[in-house]
Enzyme design. Structure first.
Site, PDB file in Angstrom:
ATOM      1  N   CYS A  24     -21.844  -7.761   3.307  1.00 52.99           N
ATOM      2  CA  CYS A  24     -23.253  -7.637   3.707  1.00 52.99           C
ATOM      3  C   CYS A  24     -23.348  -6.522   4.738  1.00 52.99           C
ATOM      4  CB  CYS A  24     -23.751  -8.924   4.336  1.00 52.99           C
ATOM      5  SG  CYS A  24     -23.243 -10.397   3.461  1.00 52.99           S
ATOM      6  N   GLN A  57       0.029  -9.882  -5.891  1.00 53.11           N
ATOM      7  CA  GLN A  57      -0.553 -11.222  -5.871  1.00 53.11           C
ATOM      8  C   GLN A  57       0.181 -12.200  -6.781  1.00 53.11           C
ATOM      9  OE1 GLN A  57      -2.678 -12.515  -3.898  1.00 53.11           O
ATOM     10  NE2 GLN A  57      -3.692 -10.761  -2.957  1.00 53.11           N
ATOM     11  N   ASN A  84      -6.427  -9.868  -7.287  1.00 49.86           N
ATOM     12  CA  ASN A  84      -6.482 -10.551  -5.994  1.00 49.86           C
ATOM     13  C   ASN A  84      -7.756 -11.373  -5.792  1.00 49.86           C
ATOM     14  OD1 ASN A  84      -6.964  -7.618  -6.076  1.00 49.86           O
ATOM     15  ND2 ASN A  84      -7.958  -7.937  -4.108  1.00 49.86           N
ATOM     16  N   HIS A  87       3.910 -10.118   2.737  1.00 45.44           N
ATOM     17  CA  HIS A  87       3.090 -11.122   3.440  1.00 45.44           C
ATOM     18  C   HIS A  87       2.232 -11.970   2.506  1.00 45.44           C
ATOM     19  CE1 HIS A  87      -0.980  -9.088   3.527  1.00 45.44           C
ATOM     20  NE2 HIS A  87      -0.219  -8.088   3.128  1.00 45.44           N
ATOM     21  N   THR A 103       0.836  -1.206   0.000  1.00 43.73           N
ATOM     22  CA  THR A 103       0.000   0.000   0.000  1.00 43.73           C
ATOM     23  C   THR A 103       0.873   1.258   0.000  1.00 43.73           C
ATOM     24  OG1 THR A 103      -1.774  -1.162   1.128  1.00 43.73           O
ATOM     25  CG2 THR A 103      -1.779   1.242   1.312  1.00 43.73           C
ATOM     26  N   THR A 156      14.439   4.526   9.424  1.00 46.86           N
ATOM     27  CA  THR A 156      15.334   3.402   9.737  1.00 46.86           C
ATOM     28  C   THR A 156      14.728   2.107   9.211  1.00 46.86           C
ATOM     29  OG1 THR A 156      16.098   4.569  11.679  1.00 46.86           O
ATOM     30  CG2 THR A 156      16.522   2.198  11.628  1.00 46.86           C
TER      31      THR A 156
HETATM   32  N1  PLP Z   1      -2.195  -4.958  -4.011  1.00 42.80           N
HETATM   33  C1  PLP Z   1      -2.842  -6.120  -4.128  1.00 42.80           C
HETATM   34  C2  PLP Z   1      -3.145  -6.662  -5.482  1.00 42.80           C
HETATM   35  C3  PLP Z   1      -3.252  -6.813  -2.986  1.00 42.80           C
HETATM   36  O1  PLP Z   1      -3.905  -7.960  -3.110  1.00 42.80           O
HETATM   37  C4  PLP Z   1      -2.953  -6.264  -1.712  1.00 42.80           C
HETATM   38  C5  PLP Z   1      -3.401  -6.943  -0.489  1.00 42.80           C
HETATM   39  O2  PLP Z   1      -4.426  -7.591  -0.457  1.00 42.80           O
HETATM   40  C6  PLP Z   1      -2.268  -5.050  -1.651  1.00 42.80           C
HETATM   41  C7  PLP Z   1      -1.903  -4.419  -2.828  1.00 42.80           C
HETATM   42  C8  PLP Z   1      -1.976  -4.368  -0.357  1.00 42.80           C
HETATM   43  O3  PLP Z   1      -1.066  -5.074   0.426  1.00 42.80           O
HETATM   44  P1  PLP Z   1      -0.707  -4.526   1.864  1.00 42.80           P
HETATM   45  O4  PLP Z   1      -1.987  -4.564   2.657  1.00 42.80           O
HETATM   46  O5  PLP Z   1       0.306  -5.448   2.372  1.00 42.80           O
HETATM   47  O6  PLP Z   1      -0.233  -3.156   1.745  1.00 42.80           O
END
Ligand code: PLP
Length: 381
Positions: free
Chosen positions: A326, A176, A148, A198, A72, A234
């Site tokens: 929902c 992804q 995603n 992650h 992000t 850092t």
């Molecule tokens: N971009 C894509 C395609 C993602 O699937 C995700 C997380 O789901 C992100 C960006 C954002 O990742 P993060 O929450 O680690 O910043």
């Protein structure tokens, strides 16, 4: 009952080898990489080794890798940095992750023009349509490599070839894709690429922005000049060490793991088909005819109640994601399903199943058993 985790596109566990690489940085190797003494030098070496490993996975040079706190941050920083004032034009797609869509909307509110290219019914954008959306004032083209939700792979290489030939900068959010399919920045020909730690067995809170030329990348954070002045702050040494180890891990034997995960997908498809016929259910696999990630299936269950399905699956200790939310009895489908014009009677109960390195064939068989039970319970409500 074993918990069944089928939500690897949301996040992955930290694998033991990754944890092992991180532990020394949480114990004795705690120096600040900028410090001019032994502790600092050791930490600096750790960061540098990790950078080499990330670069090797992407086919990049180490100096093209900028560590960030997450995907992000990389996406926001790039967009904000390239569009510091009003005017100019951004081309992106309607199926991007919110970490692109939200900053794009914020730029738009400040007077940047944004074109969001829509995908076809398979959830794939057309490269020529993306090029056709470019104008003389287009400053960046940003198209994700794999979606995603659907797992649909976008023609980023072709987009970079077409748009690059016209002199446009091209970014891909490959969060992804990296670790699931081969991703090579030279083959893709992109100028910028985002990676999320992650999603490939590194811990949360670390990411990477690849920049072909450092000169085209404005600083993501101003501060103490870390990351060659491109991202002050850092360095998160333990997480960066973990990311390096994760990149090394997924690079070794990637093809073998891809074909193993494809195999799990074939079992998934076969058993889903059997389940649907067995209980007389109508299901639709979204983006079925697109090139997809080997680990992802996004399935619409016609006429089933999404909230009840999620409830039953949670009771059965099955972790999946939903393609809709929902709110007070109202269901709103995801922007991705909406953009690809997914049929409403399936989109209302779309579940994303995603698997990873620890997933076994038995897990897929057990998933189908519990899924079948959940479908029957919800239908008989
Ligand atoms: N971009 C894509 C395609 C993602 O699937 C995700 C997380 O789901 C992100 C960006 C954002 O990742 P993060 O929450 O680690 O910043």
């Amino acid at each position: 009952m074993k918990a069944l985790y089928f939500d690897y596109n949301a996040t992955t566990p930290v694998l033991p080898e990754v944890r092992e690489a991180m532990l020394p940085c949480l114990e004795n190797n705690y120096g600040n990489p900028s410090s001019p003494h032994g502790f600092g030098l050791k930490a600096k070496l750790t960061v540098s080794e990790a950078r080499n490993r990330v670069a090797a996975l992407l086919g990049a040079a180490p100096e093209q890798i900028v560590f960030t706190s997450c995907a992000t941050e990389a996406n926001n920083g790039l967009l904000r940095g390239l569009f510091p004032e009003k005017g100019a034009h951004l081309v992106t797609t309607a199926i991007e992750h919110p970490s692109i869509l939200a900053p794009a909307a914020a730029l738009e509110a400040r007077g940047v023009e944004v074109t969001r290219v829509r995908p076809n019914r398979n959830g794939v954008v057309d490269a020529q349509t993306v090029l056709d959306a470019c104008r003389p004032d287009t400053r960046l083209v940003s198209v994700m490599l794999a979606n995603n939700e659907t797992g649909a792979i976008q023609p980023v290489g072709e987009i970079a070839r077409l748009a690059g030939a016209e002199g446009y900068l091209v970014h891909t959010d490959a969060s992804q894709a990296v670790g699931k399919i081969p991703v090579d920045v030279e083959t893709l020909g992109v100028d910028f690429l985002t990676l999320a730690g992650h999603k490939l067995y590194a811990p949360k809170g670390v990411g990477t922005l690849y920049a072909r030329s450092r000169r085209t990348l404005p600083p993501l954070l101003l501060g103490g000049g870390q990351e060659g002045g491109l991202r002050g702050g850092t360095e998160n040494v333990p997480h960066i060490a973990g990311l390096g180890a994760a990149c090394e891990l997924v690079r070794n034997g990637l093809e073998r793991e891809i074909s193993r995960q494809r195999g799990l997908g074939e079992i998934f498809d076969r058993e889903l088909d059997r389940l649907a016929r067995g209980v007389g259910l109508d299901v639709l696999v979204l983006s079925r005819d697109a090139g997809r990630l080997p680990n992802t299936r996004f399935v619409g269950f016609k006429g089933l109640d999404l909230a009840r399905m999620l409830e039953e699956l949670a009771l059965a200790d099955v972790a999946v994601s939903a393609g809709a939310a929902c709110h007070g009895g109202e269901t709103s489908i995801s922007h991705v399903l909406e953009a690809m014009d997914a049929p409403a009677d399936y989109a209302g109960c779309a579940l994303r199943f995603s698997w990873g390195r620890p997933t076994t064939e038995q897990d897929v068989m057990d998933l189908m058993q519990r899924l079948g039970d959940a479908c029957q319970t919800v239908r008989s409500d």
